[in-house]
Design an enzyme around this catalytic site. Structure first.
Site, PDB file in Angstrom:
ATOM      1  N   ASP A  33       0.830  -1.232   0.000  1.00  0.00           N
ATOM      2  CA  ASP A  33       0.000   0.000   0.000  1.00  0.00           C
ATOM      3  C   ASP A  33       0.854   1.267   0.000  1.00  0.00           C
ATOM      4  O   ASP A  33       0.580   2.206  -0.745  1.00  0.00           O
ATOM      5  CB  ASP A  33      -1.067   0.006   1.110  1.00  0.00           C
ATOM      6  CG  ASP A  33      -0.548  -0.087   2.536  1.00  0.00           C
ATOM      7  OD1 ASP A  33       0.666  -0.320   2.733  1.00  0.00           O
ATOM      8  OD2 ASP A  33      -1.379   0.071   3.464  1.00  0.00           O
ATOM      9  N   LEU A 112      -5.666  -7.593  13.252  1.00  0.00           N
ATOM     10  CA  LEU A 112      -6.867  -7.440  12.430  1.00  0.00           C
ATOM     11  C   LEU A 112      -7.347  -5.987  12.400  1.00  0.00           C
ATOM     12  O   LEU A 112      -8.514  -5.701  12.149  1.00  0.00           O
ATOM     13  CB  LEU A 112      -7.981  -8.377  12.920  1.00  0.00           C
ATOM     14  CG  LEU A 112      -7.619  -9.875  12.944  1.00  0.00           C
ATOM     15  CD1 LEU A 112      -8.782 -10.710  13.465  1.00  0.00           C
ATOM     16  CD2 LEU A 112      -7.214 -10.362  11.548  1.00  0.00           C
ATOM     17  N   ASP A 159      -5.719  -0.421   5.729  1.00  0.00           N
ATOM     18  CA  ASP A 159      -6.600  -0.822   6.835  1.00  0.00           C
ATOM     19  C   ASP A 159      -7.812   0.106   6.943  1.00  0.00           C
ATOM     20  O   ASP A 159      -8.948  -0.345   7.112  1.00  0.00           O
ATOM     21  CB  ASP A 159      -5.831  -0.833   8.154  1.00  0.00           C
ATOM     22  CG  ASP A 159      -4.576  -1.698   8.086  1.00  0.00           C
ATOM     23  OD1 ASP A 159      -4.462  -2.513   7.147  1.00  0.00           O
ATOM     24  OD2 ASP A 159      -3.706  -1.546   8.968  1.00  0.00           O
ATOM     25  N   TYR A 211       8.665  -1.770  10.763  1.00  0.00           N
ATOM     26  CA  TYR A 211       7.724  -1.298   9.732  1.00  0.00           C
ATOM     27  C   TYR A 211       8.280  -0.030   9.070  1.00  0.00           C
ATOM     28  O   TYR A 211       8.346   0.060   7.846  1.00  0.00           O
ATOM     29  CB  TYR A 211       6.355  -1.024  10.365  1.00  0.00           C
ATOM     30  CG  TYR A 211       5.296  -0.656   9.355  1.00  0.00           C
ATOM     31  CD1 TYR A 211       4.507  -1.643   8.770  1.00  0.00           C
ATOM     32  CD2 TYR A 211       5.094   0.665   8.962  1.00  0.00           C
ATOM     33  CE1 TYR A 211       3.537  -1.318   7.830  1.00  0.00           C
ATOM     34  CE2 TYR A 211       4.131   1.004   8.029  1.00  0.00           C
ATOM     35  CZ  TYR A 211       3.353   0.012   7.467  1.00  0.00           C
ATOM     36  OH  TYR A 211       2.400   0.333   6.535  1.00  0.00           O
TER      37      TYR A 211
END
Ligand code: GLA
Length: 367
Positions: A33, A112, A159, A211
């Site tokens: 992304d 999630l 997300d 990240y």
């Protein structure tokens, strides 16, 4: 509704409305992304419910069924909802004060996207109450900006977009360069298939710093190649010959992962849903060996799922813990769960938690 009683206890009066936004799993398109690439996530049945009222002053107060409060400081979990309000104001939107109660049922640490669910539930509530006229995609961008600038996590837009835009029974194909999206029918039961979420229950601490480092590797590689982003690499062999070390590996992953998303779309269109499994496997190997964001718990989940009969499996989300997904024939799902549970037990690890991924609706007003 518990969130309404929590609102009433904390703030008095009844909320003006109640909104819900889901978490997500990503079927494929990982760490693409923020490279202007393609992603294919979908919303899960778990999320955050927010009960909200406007205030006549500018204060933003938040209370959580799980985490307590009310608080007005930008710290811990409260940085997400308050960050959304502040980001909207910084964008010039007329957002006044708000009293906000939230109740979340996204499993903690499962990877999630409970944070995106929190951001989008509040963004949608403020959009409706203050009549801001923002589209679901605008809200996703505001949520991402809040996370980047207020929380300090340099995430991409996947997300928040999955939470804001998903449709029940569909996966969301999002082009992170144009931000164009399409709902792709994703009905596993009619193909005799199930997508099992394997929650490893671990979250390795290095996650956040790593990240940011992966993002930098990708940006440095793009700069060295003279392209705006790794999405622009068309000749992979040529690009790889001009790179070395980490930059080379990251590029190999991102470019091939975009192709895997396209291949999955092709297979889904053709109705060859089980064949998607091979691409999930390839994605996992690439994340493990080239992008280096997996961990032993995810690798064992994936390997034992495949031994247990999965058509394919991969880690999902940022990595270093969280969840893996496994595509399996419904009548083999129990065998798969047993294999994975046994592999964990044999290593003396805490038992993983299994859930079924059902493509669910995106953010909406409930009351
Ligand atoms: C996290 C980020 C997303 C995305 C994934 C990896 O979930 O929040 O923006 O980068 O990792 O695909």
């Amino acid at each position: 509704m518990q969130v309404v009683s929590s609102f009433e206890t904390a703030f008095g009066g009844t909320p003006e409305g109640v909104w819900h936004a889901p978490g997500r799993v990503n079927l494929i398109g990982e760490h693409t992304d923020y490279n202007d690439g393609l992603v294919l996530p979908f919303a899960v049945p778990w999320g955050v419910t927010a009960a909200v009222s406007r205030r006549s002053d500018d204060r933003v107060r938040v209370v959580s069924v799980q985490a307590g409060g009310p608080v007005e400081e930008i710290e811990g979990w409260a940085a997400y909802p308050i960050g959304v309000a502040l980001t909207m104001r910084a964008a010039g939107l007329p957002v006044g004060g708000a009293d906000i109660a939230v109740d979340g049922d996204v499993p903690r640490g499962a990877g999630l996207s409970s944070s995106a669910a929190l951001e989008i539930s509040v963004a949608l509530a403020l959009n409706d109450l203050y009549d801001l006229g923002q589209s679901p995609l605008d809200l996703a961008r505001l949520g991402q900006r809040a996370e980047n600038e207020v929380v300090g996590m340099p995430c991409g837009i996947m997300d928040q977009a999955a939470s804001a835009l998903s449709k029940e029974g569909h996966a969301l194909l999002l082009d992170c360069r144009t931000l164009g999206s399409r709902a792709i029918p994703f009905d596993l039961p009619s193909h005799g298939l199930e997508l099992v979420i394997i929650d490893t229950g671990v979250h390795h601490e290095l996650a956040d710093g790593q990240y940011a480092k992966r993002r930098r590797d990708c940006e440095n590689a793009a700069e060295r190649l003279g392209v705006e982003s790794l999405r622009d690499v068309t000749d992979l062999a040529d690009a790889l010959s001009r790179l070395s070390g980490d930059e080379r590996k990251r590029t190999q992953h991102v470019v091939t992962e975009n192709h895997r998303v396209e291949a999955v779309i092709g297979l889904l269109r053709a109705g060859a849903v089980a064949e998607v499994g091979a691409l999930l496997n390839a994605s996992h190997l690439s994340l493990r060996d080239q992008f280096e964001v997996s961990c032993p718990e995810l690798d064992v989940a994936v390997e034992s799922a495949i031994k247990g009969g999965a058509r394919g499996a991969r880690m999902t989300g940022g990595g270093f813990g969280g969840s893996a997904i496994a595509l399996v024939a419904t009548d083999r799902a129990d065998t798969l769960r047993r294999h994975v549970a046994e592999a964990y037990e044999a290593r003396g690890w805490k038992a993983p938690v299994f859930r079924t991924a059902i493509p669910s609706a995106g953010a909406r007003r409930l009351v």
